[in-house]
Scaffold this motif. Structure first.
Motif, PDB file in Angstrom:
ATOM      1  N   LEU A 200       4.485   9.578   1.688  1.00  0.00           N
ATOM      2  CA  LEU A 200       3.177   8.990   1.428  1.00  0.00           C
ATOM      3  C   LEU A 200       2.862   9.152  -0.060  1.00  0.00           C
ATOM      4  CD1 LEU A 200       1.158  10.355   4.486  1.00  0.00           C
ATOM      5  CD2 LEU A 200       2.144   8.072   4.212  1.00  0.00           C
ATOM      6  N   VAL A 201       2.459   8.061  -0.688  1.00  0.00           N
ATOM      7  CA  VAL A 201       2.145   8.071  -2.115  1.00  0.00           C
ATOM      8  C   VAL A 201       0.682   7.674  -2.290  1.00  0.00           C
ATOM      9  CG1 VAL A 201       2.675   7.091  -4.369  1.00  0.00           C
ATOM     10  CG2 VAL A 201       4.509   7.442  -2.700  1.00  0.00           C
ATOM     11  N   PRO A 202      -0.186   8.596  -2.714  1.00  0.00           N
ATOM     12  CA  PRO A 202      -1.601   8.252  -2.851  1.00  0.00           C
ATOM     13  C   PRO A 202      -1.814   7.126  -3.858  1.00  0.00           C
ATOM     14  CG  PRO A 202      -1.137  10.392  -3.844  1.00  0.00           C
ATOM     15  CD  PRO A 202       0.088   9.997  -3.099  1.00  0.00           C
ATOM     16  N   GLY A 203      -2.526   6.099  -3.436  1.00  0.00           N
ATOM     17  CA  GLY A 203      -2.846   4.988  -4.315  1.00  0.00           C
ATOM     18  C   GLY A 203      -1.725   3.992  -4.519  1.00  0.00           C
ATOM     19  N   GLY A 204      -0.587   4.171  -3.864  1.00  0.00           N
ATOM     20  CA  GLY A 204       0.531   3.253  -4.018  1.00  0.00           C
ATOM     21  C   GLY A 204       1.204   2.995  -2.695  1.00  0.00           C
ATOM     22  N   SER A 205       1.880   1.857  -2.592  1.00  0.00           N
ATOM     23  CA  SER A 205       2.553   1.504  -1.357  1.00  0.00           C
ATOM     24  C   SER A 205       3.884   2.242  -1.241  1.00  0.00           C
ATOM     25  CB  SER A 205       2.798  -0.004  -1.308  1.00  0.00           C
ATOM     26  OG  SER A 205       3.445  -0.375  -0.110  1.00  0.00           O
ATOM     27  N   SER A 206       4.211   2.665  -0.037  1.00  0.00           N
ATOM     28  CA  SER A 206       5.487   3.327   0.212  1.00  0.00           C
ATOM     29  C   SER A 206       5.963   2.960   1.602  1.00  0.00           C
ATOM     30  CB  SER A 206       5.355   4.847   0.076  1.00  0.00           C
ATOM     31  OG  SER A 206       4.417   5.355   1.012  1.00  0.00           O
ATOM     32  N   ALA A 207       7.275   3.001   1.785  1.00  0.00           N
ATOM     33  CA  ALA A 207       7.867   2.678   3.076  1.00  0.00           C
ATOM     34  C   ALA A 207       8.119   3.945   3.873  1.00  0.00           C
ATOM     35  CB  ALA A 207       9.176   1.917   2.884  1.00  0.00           C
ATOM     36  N   LEU A 208       7.746   3.904   5.140  1.00  0.00           N
ATOM     37  CA  LEU A 208       8.032   4.983   6.082  1.00  0.00           C
ATOM     38  C   LEU A 208       8.911   4.415   7.180  1.00  0.00           C
ATOM     39  CD1 LEU A 208       4.477   6.576   6.592  1.00  0.00           C
ATOM     40  CD2 LEU A 208       6.236   7.250   4.934  1.00  0.00           C
ATOM     41  N   THR A 209      10.047   5.037   7.437  1.00  0.00           N
ATOM     42  CA  THR A 209      10.913   4.620   8.528  1.00  0.00           C
ATOM     43  C   THR A 209      11.011   5.749   9.536  1.00  0.00           C
ATOM     44  OG1 THR A 209      12.204   3.144   7.117  1.00  0.00           O
ATOM     45  CG2 THR A 209      13.209   3.845   9.180  1.00  0.00           C
ATOM     46  N   LEU A 210      10.706   5.433  10.786  1.00  0.00           N
ATOM     47  CA  LEU A 210      10.792   6.412  11.868  1.00  0.00           C
ATOM     48  C   LEU A 210      11.941   5.998  12.769  1.00  0.00           C
ATOM     49  CD1 LEU A 210       7.361   5.868  11.408  1.00  0.00           C
ATOM     50  CD2 LEU A 210       7.592   8.143  12.406  1.00  0.00           C
TER      51      LEU A 210
END
Length: 332
Positions: A200-210
């Motif tokens: 998780l990146v505050p204020g920016g987009s990030s990819a999470l893969t589960l």
């Protein structure tokens, strides 16, 4: 001559956006024209009332922190629930005219989703209430132990934007809050292991893969649940700011695999800890894997098996066979 007083302006602008590969977000239309709802609308973000442009509106709070927003109010018939007892929980959403709202958009197969979570983030339920003709919603609800819970109504008025309203529920009795589980990359639930990759990146987009596996083997035949291979609800520890997201792609689109990985694109508003709840369906049963993730700090430690706090309650078979774009009853 008196010195002029200084005026301090403090604007809490927490833009909370979770979207998929198509860059889904709350669209902003021209003044007086509400935007068309996207295929997978963003949940948990406050927006202007229908017919009112958001262009000049101040930055909104994350969803779920208020009972009222944009003229709509969540009103439970009761906020006291005996712990361990099942009740018929009833509530209404009143509109700007003060009357119960009866015209909703269908989002992810349902007009309204109800999330109930304990304030210590130790208990989580995703419910789908039934609507009466007069606008009253009802659902069977059990609060498993004493304490304070937060109920979130996630919906979109017809012709308007998605909203999430929240209200506290109280289960009287001796209460000892659970400690927030440690940050971890791995959760185990009902014999499944779910691995979290990405930060998780505050204020920016990030990819999470589960990524879902069972007995060491990848699960490649996840089933659609509520029109998707996975549903993710994120709550910020401390104030329970609400974020509800859906993954890239959709079942049956010809490109989205049925596992083992489910990818989300996320943007969180601040540093700190978040509790993530992933719903997925396999072999006709819905399971919920829970994680604690930290935004804005060092990556989480290497994968470890989570303890009981990261294990969802006993799963239940889905009420009906799921089809792409439809919702089944989901109670944890």
């Amino acid at each position: 001559m008196n010195t002029p007083a200084k005026l301090g302006a403090y604007v809490l602008g927490l833009a909370v956006v979770f979207g998929g590969a198509l860059g889904v977000g709350n669209a902003v239309g021209a003044t007086g024209t509400p935007p068309t709802a996207p295929p997978h609308p963003v949940h948990g973000t406050a927006a202007a009332a229908p017919g009112r442009s958001t262009a000049a509106a101040p930055a909104s709070l994350p969803g779920g922190l208020q009972m009222s927003d944009s003229g709509y109010t969540l009103t439970p018939e009761t906020t006291t629930v005996p712990p361990g007892e099942t009740i018929d929980f009833r509530f209404t959403v009143t509109g700007p005219d003060g009357r119960p709202l009866t015209r909703y958009q269908t989002q992810h197969g349902k007009k309204l989703h109800l999330i109930v979570v304990s304030r210590d983030l130790g208990d989580f339920q995703h419910l789908h209430p039934h609507e009466a003709a007069d606008g009253t919603w009802s659902v069977k609800l059990t609060l498993p132990r004493a304490g304070v819970y937060r109920a979130f109504a996630d919906f979109a008025p017809e012709g308007g934007h998605g909203l999430t309203l929240g209200a506290d529920l109280h289960a009287a009795g001796d209460y000892t809050p659970k400690a927030l589980p440690e940050v971890s990359r791995t959760a185990t639930v009902d014999g499944y292991t779910v691995q979290l990759d990405g930060d998780l990146v505050p204020g920016g987009s990030s990819a999470l893969t589960l990524t879902v596996s069972r007995n060491g083997a990848p699960v490649n035949d996840l089933q659609p649940y509520l029109g998707a291979y996975g549903h993710l609800v994120a709550l910020r520890a401390g104030d329970l700011a609400y974020l509800h997201v859906h993954p890239d792609g959709a079942p049956g689109d010809g490109t989205t695999a049925a596992g083992p990985g489910i990818t989300f694109h996320a943007e969180v508003p601040s540093r700190g800890d978040y509790r993530l709840f992933l719903d997925f369906q396999h072999e006709g049963v819905v399971h919920t894997a829970a994680f604690t993730a930290r935004a804005g700090q060092s990556p989480a430690p290497a994968a470890t098996t989570t303890g009981p706090a990261d294990t969802a309650p006993t799963p239940r078979p889905a009420a009906t066979p799921e089809k792409s774009g439809s919702h089944g009853e989901h109670t944890h």
